[in-house]
Design an enzyme around this catalytic site. Structure first.
Site, mmCIF file in Angstrom:
data_model
loop_
_atom_site.group_PDB
_atom_site.id
_atom_site.type_symbol
_atom_site.label_atom_id
_atom_site.label_comp_id
_atom_site.label_asym_id
_atom_site.label_seq_id
_atom_site.Cartn_x
_atom_site.Cartn_y
_atom_site.Cartn_z
ATOM 1 N N GLU A 239 0.769 -1.136 0.083
ATOM 2 C CA GLU A 239 -0.264 -0.055 0.239
ATOM 3 C C GLU A 239 0.684 1.441 -0.056
ATOM 4 O O GLU A 239 1.706 1.577 0.866
ATOM 5 C CB GLU A 239 -0.843 -0.256 1.071
ATOM 6 C CG GLU A 239 -2.075 -0.974 0.883
ATOM 7 C CD GLU A 239 -2.431 -0.450 2.356
ATOM 8 O OE1 GLU A 239 -3.316 0.727 3.542
ATOM 9 O OE2 GLU A 239 -2.865 -1.653 3.495
ATOM 10 N N CYS A 273 -1.738 9.379 3.498
ATOM 11 C CA CYS A 273 -2.082 8.564 1.944
ATOM 12 C C CYS A 273 -3.017 8.826 1.472
ATOM 13 O O CYS A 273 -2.744 9.445 1.217
ATOM 14 C CB CYS A 273 -1.583 7.633 2.077
ATOM 15 S SG CYS A 273 -2.080 6.280 2.756
#
Ligand code: ADP
Length: 464
Positions: A239, A273
């Site tokens: 990720e 993020c």
């Protein structure tokens, strides 16, 4: 962990010895710092080359029936909840997390543990072996725990390498996992520098797979390191970053949109993020909307995350602060700075900042802090905005504020983003039903907390 000093900054609760005692590899001491004050909060050890070799040589899968693994993971979840006071103290002091952030982290970590516990009992494939789990500092409990819980739930062993800046919260979490009954050989904490310890733990052929969350550049390095081994089928579950946008059109409810933008761009000091980086506001409402947004930014309290009134804590390191400050100074020089607040001089604080851009193509990288870029668009330009967003190559989150129903579906069909948020803030996910994860440069999938995640940690053969 017995070699972690007791806390020195007396304004905060101390991390008493029993809290941090337990097996930890490593001999080279480094200092953990409080990002809000710069104070040293403890000394932690990092793994040497010999420690890494010992970890690789002694790591073992968690050879116990799935029902027992599930029960143990549920016990870890209970221990996390019971120890929330200490967890908040560590998250605030080591990672600069506010109470609302810390509560969110705890909930996410606990949800991962309980969800993977349920899933563990449904798996029909065996463990792969030993996973290396490499996690970032921005969710030092939730992501750290999620990766480990998934690998363990599937019956693997884990070598966990936390981020350089958040080893204390990681060691506390591992201590609770061991206390719940996860064997020492099945879960070892191997702290240290990414390019040394992380590299060693991802380039070794004894590793059956890697779970990674961090930058896209690091994911590429890990992929290359793993490729050299040709370990059959060893997965990289990564990720990575994002360049996330939101559209607010002239049918949006402005008060709600402003509230959601402030949370999406500035909560956790923008160090998510998923955070909103580039806001597109429809041209005809932009001047009034910008005033409202700036008004809301002025209300934000920047300060010590331990204080309950604080909305925004520090960024993680002095280096991060200096980098963001330079970026903002450059925007000011080129006349693009729309708004910035005063910042405290002590600690790694960056005030919420608004910068004018023509569009997302002006952002050449992810600025990991409370910096929001503002662009405008005309009604006829929606397709162009989506094309520009897709052209970044990232595909993590996307936000939309509109009351035009057909626009919601059109954009959802065309934008590349793992998670789309409509008329709400661009934050969070629901473990189990709305899992989190991106496309393209934002990650390999499967989504963490989703039904396909755990099976990636199992071998292809069926266990009979
Ligand atoms: P961030 O920008 O979020 O710090 P990084 O990708 O630098 O992202 O770091 C995420 C994690 O990856 C950290 O635990 C870091 O130590 C680790 N890491 C950094 N470089 C490497 C590498 N070459 N190999 C393995 N792990 C690494």
């Amino acid at each position: 962990l017995s070699r972690i000093d007791t806390a020195r900054d007396t304004d905060h609760p101390t991390c008493a010895e029993p809290l941090l005692a337990g097996p930890l590899l490593g001999t080279a001491p480094v200092r953990a710092k409080n990002p809000a004050t710069g104070d040293v909060i403890g000394k932690v050890v990092t793994a040497t080359a010999k420690d890494v070799e010992t970890a690789l040589a002694t790591a073992k899968p968690w050879a116990t029936p799935a029902a027992k693994r599930a029960e143990t993971l549920r016990q870890v979840a209970d221990l996390y909840e019971q120890n929330f006071g200490d967890i908040f103290a560590l998250l605030a002091r080591e990672a600069g997390k506010t109470l609302i952030d810390a509560v969110g982290e705890l909930r996410e970590a606990v949800d991962f543990l309980r969800y993977y516990a349920v899933q563990a009992e449904k798996l029909d494939h065996p463990a792969r072996g030993v996973f290396t789990c490499i996690s970032p500092w921005n969710f030092p409990l939730a992501i750290f725990t999620g990766q480990i819980a998934a690998a363990l739930a599937a019956g693997n062993g884990v070598l966990a390498k936390p981020a350089e800046t958040t080893p204390m919260i990681a060691s506390f979490a591992v201590r609770l996992m061991h206390k719940a009954g996860i064997p020492a050989a099945a879960l070892q904490l191997v702290p240290g520098e990414g390019r040394v310890v992380g590299r060693a733990l991802t380039s070794d052929p004894r590793i059956s797979g890697v779970a990674f969350t961090g930058s896209t550049a690091t994911a590429r390095q890990i992929q290359a390191a793993m490729a050299a081994n040709l370990t059959p089928g060893a997965p990289l579950i990564a990720e990575t970053g994002g360049l996330n946008a939101m559209i607010v059109d002239s049918t949006a409810l402005p008060e709600q949109a402003v509230r959601d933008i402030v949370a999406s761009a500035f909560q956790s000091a923008g160090q998510r993020c998923s955070a909103l980086r580039c806001l597109y506001v429809q041209e005809d409402i932009e001047p009034a909307f910008r005033k409202m947004l700036i008004g809301a930014m002025n209300e934000l309290a920047l300060g010590d995350p331990w204080a309950l009134e604080t909305d925004i804590g520090p960024v993680i390191t002095e280096t991060a602060r200096a980098d963001i400050d330079t970026y903002i100074a450059n925007a000011q020089k080129s006349g693009r700075l729309l708004h910035a607040l005063a910042t405290p001089t002590r600690g790694n604080f960056v005030a919420p900042t608004l910068i004018r851009v023509n569009g997302i193509a002006d952002l050449d990288r992810e600025i990991f802090g409370p910096v929001l870029h503002l662009a405008t668009f005309k009604a006829s330009e929606v397709d162009k905005v989506i094309a520009d967003v897709n052209a970044t190559g990232y595909g993590l989150t996307f936000g939309l504020h509109t009351r035009i129903d057909t626009r919601v579906q059109d954009i959802a069909d065309s934008v590349h983003a793992g998670n789309i948020y409509v008329n709400r803030n661009q934050i969070g996910a629901i473990v189990g039903s709305q899992p989190f994860g991106g496309e393209g440069l934002s990650g390999t999938g499967p989504k963490a907390g989703g039904p396909n995640y755990l099976p990636r940690f199992t071998a292809d053969k069926v266990d009979r």
